[in-house]
Design a protein around this motif. Sequence first.
Motif, PDB file in Angstrom:
ATOM      1  N   PRO A 119       4.489  -1.562  -1.063  1.00 56.71           N
ATOM      2  CA  PRO A 119       4.349  -2.775  -1.878  1.00 56.71           C
ATOM      3  C   PRO A 119       5.105  -2.712  -3.199  1.00 56.71           C
ATOM      4  CG  PRO A 119       2.308  -1.502  -1.873  1.00 56.71           C
ATOM      5  CD  PRO A 119       3.189  -0.885  -0.838  1.00 56.71           C
ATOM      6  N   MET A 120       5.476  -1.516  -3.653  1.00 54.88           N
ATOM      7  CA  MET A 120       6.265  -1.377  -4.876  1.00 54.88           C
ATOM      8  C   MET A 120       7.039  -0.072  -4.809  1.00 54.88           C
ATOM      9  SD  MET A 120       3.496  -0.171  -7.803  1.00 54.88           S
ATOM     10  CE  MET A 120       4.680   0.763  -8.793  1.00 54.88           C
ATOM     11  N   ALA A 121       8.096   0.013  -5.609  1.00 61.68           N
ATOM     12  CA  ALA A 121       8.902   1.231  -5.656  1.00 61.68           C
ATOM     13  C   ALA A 121       8.175   2.320  -6.449  1.00 61.68           C
ATOM     14  CB  ALA A 121      10.260   0.934  -6.281  1.00 61.68           C
ATOM     15  N   LEU A 122       8.389   3.566  -6.021  1.00 66.11           N
ATOM     16  CA  LEU A 122       7.821   4.728  -6.695  1.00 66.11           C
ATOM     17  C   LEU A 122       8.950   5.726  -6.988  1.00 66.11           C
ATOM     18  CD1 LEU A 122       4.610   5.305  -4.518  1.00 66.11           C
ATOM     19  CD2 LEU A 122       4.686   4.468  -6.865  1.00 66.11           C
ATOM     20  N   PRO A 123       8.713   6.674  -7.911  1.00 68.09           N
ATOM     21  CA  PRO A 123       9.731   7.705  -8.152  1.00 68.09           C
ATOM     22  C   PRO A 123      10.002   8.527  -6.893  1.00 68.09           C
ATOM     23  CG  PRO A 123       8.089   7.697  -9.902  1.00 68.09           C
ATOM     24  CD  PRO A 123       7.568   6.797  -8.829  1.00 68.09           C
ATOM     25  N   PHE A 124      11.198   9.099  -6.839  1.00 63.94           N
ATOM     26  CA  PHE A 124      11.584   9.895  -5.669  1.00 63.94           C
ATOM     27  C   PHE A 124      10.637  11.077  -5.479  1.00 63.94           C
ATOM     28  CE2 PHE A 124      13.703  13.378  -3.556  1.00 63.94           C
ATOM     29  CZ  PHE A 124      14.321  12.754  -2.482  1.00 63.94           C
ATOM     30  N   PHE A 125      10.267  11.285  -4.223  1.00 65.07           N
ATOM     31  CA  PHE A 125       9.408  12.413  -3.874  1.00 65.07           C
ATOM     32  C   PHE A 125       9.740  12.839  -2.456  1.00 65.07           C
ATOM     33  CE2 PHE A 125       5.650  14.058  -1.721  1.00 65.07           C
ATOM     34  CZ  PHE A 125       5.220  15.053  -2.577  1.00 65.07           C
ATOM     35  N   GLN A 126       9.892  14.139  -2.251  1.00 63.75           N
ATOM     36  CA  GLN A 126      10.029  14.646  -0.882  1.00 63.75           C
ATOM     37  C   GLN A 126       9.388  16.019  -0.776  1.00 63.75           C
ATOM     38  OE1 GLN A 126      13.958  15.249   0.875  1.00 63.75           O
ATOM     39  NE2 GLN A 126      13.114  14.924   2.905  1.00 63.75           N
ATOM     40  N   ILE A 127       8.582  16.169   0.266  1.00 64.69           N
ATOM     41  CA  ILE A 127       7.939  17.445   0.561  1.00 64.69           C
ATOM     42  C   ILE A 127       8.220  17.787   2.011  1.00 64.69           C
ATOM     43  CG2 ILE A 127       5.705  16.430   1.247  1.00 64.69           C
ATOM     44  CD1 ILE A 127       4.380  18.839  -0.230  1.00 64.69           C
TER      45      ILE A 127
ATOM     46  N   ALA B  29      -0.415   4.998 -11.180  1.00 60.92           N
ATOM     47  CA  ALA B  29       0.214   5.867 -12.180  1.00 60.92           C
ATOM     48  C   ALA B  29       1.597   5.381 -12.575  1.00 60.92           C
ATOM     49  CB  ALA B  29       0.291   7.298 -11.641  1.00 60.92           C
ATOM     50  N   PHE B  30       2.255   4.657 -11.678  1.00 57.47           N
ATOM     51  CA  PHE B  30       3.634   4.237 -11.930  1.00 57.47           C
ATOM     52  C   PHE B  30       3.782   2.715 -12.010  1.00 57.47           C
ATOM     53  CE2 PHE B  30       3.882   8.330  -9.678  1.00 57.47           C
ATOM     54  CZ  PHE B  30       4.534   9.082 -10.640  1.00 57.47           C
ATOM     55  N   ALA B  31       2.679   1.997 -12.010  1.00 53.20           N
ATOM     56  CA  ALA B  31       2.732   0.535 -12.102  1.00 53.20           C
ATOM     57  C   ALA B  31       3.161   0.133 -13.506  1.00 53.20           C
ATOM     58  CB  ALA B  31       1.375  -0.063 -11.764  1.00 53.20           C
ATOM     59  N   PRO B  32       3.954  -0.912 -13.653  1.00 51.01           N
ATOM     60  CA  PRO B  32       4.350  -1.364 -14.985  1.00 51.01           C
ATOM     61  C   PRO B  32       3.135  -1.850 -15.766  1.00 51.01           C
ATOM     62  CG  PRO B  32       4.996  -2.960 -13.303  1.00 51.01           C
ATOM     63  CD  PRO B  32       4.520  -1.748 -12.564  1.00 51.01           C
ATOM     64  N   PRO B  33       3.129  -1.633 -17.063  1.00 51.67           N
ATOM     65  CA  PRO B  33       1.970  -2.067 -17.864  1.00 51.67           C
ATOM     66  C   PRO B  33       1.839  -3.583 -17.852  1.00 51.67           C
ATOM     67  CG  PRO B  33       3.784  -1.402 -19.278  1.00 51.67           C
ATOM     68  CD  PRO B  33       4.188  -1.032 -17.884  1.00 51.67           C
ATOM     69  N   PRO B  34       0.605  -4.083 -17.908  1.00 47.85           N
ATOM     70  CA  PRO B  34       0.404  -5.534 -17.932  1.00 47.85           C
ATOM     71  C   PRO B  34       0.956  -6.133 -19.223  1.00 47.85           C
ATOM     72  CG  PRO B  34      -1.667  -4.380 -18.359  1.00 47.85           C
ATOM     73  CD  PRO B  34      -0.669  -3.337 -17.959  1.00 47.85           C
ATOM     74  N   ARG B  35       1.440  -7.353 -19.113  1.00 48.31           N
ATOM     75  CA  ARG B  35       1.992  -8.024 -20.296  1.00 48.31           C
ATOM     76  C   ARG B  35       0.884  -8.666 -21.121  1.00 48.31           C
ATOM     77  NH1 ARG B  35       7.415 -11.143 -17.984  1.00 48.31           N
ATOM     78  NH2 ARG B  35       8.528  -9.272 -17.306  1.00 48.31           N
TER      79      ARG B  35
END
Length: 215
Positions: free
Chosen positions: A103-111, A209-215
């Motif tokens: 539903p939204m983009a997140l920082p790159f992660f790979q395990i 944790a990575f959602a943009p802050p509310p305006r």
Amino acid sequence: MLEAKRIEQTNQERSGLAQQWGWRFRADAPELADVWRVLPFTERGDQRIAFGAVDGLFNQLPFVAFDFHRRPTVTHVHDAWTNKEVNTLDSVTIDSVWVVKLPMALPFFQIASSTDPAFDVDPYPEPQTPDRKFNRWYKLIDTDPNVAAYFLHPELMQFMRKQKLHTWAVVGDDLLAMEHPIFGRTKPDAIVETLGKLVQLVGLLPFQAFAPPPR
């Protein structure tokens, strides 16, 4: 010849799976072979082919699942007396890949599993979680440790071990899982089973944790 038969069998099975679920099927999907810079696409090898692709919706989430073929090595066999080439031996690897839209983009992660012989992950660091046993079984691939700390919370780590979901990544708003099929190819039931696991994994990702802050 063996690989051609394997590809043909996979395509036949995936075509039937797509009809059963109302998904789209494509025998060849060349555009999928060069989209994501994660395993298995970052591993060496030519003859890079994406095939057996099915895409549609699963639990209301858009997805695509396909197999990725590559040839890591070619061995040239020479006659001991004449030094003339008499044969070539190809080493071929086929991995299954699932991609679920987030539903939204997140920082790159790979395990990745540290014991999977299909991938060369030895140079990469282990995760640094409080669970040392977990850390020994995995490697972080090109992932910021601070980002990994948000992803690898205890509930998600427990889910990975319980569901045997060992090698996966997040690239933007794509959640990917990769698996090297032990018994030749990934059967239709396994395609659906892994999609179910990924839907559950989506619910464990750190969106807040990575959602943009509310305006």
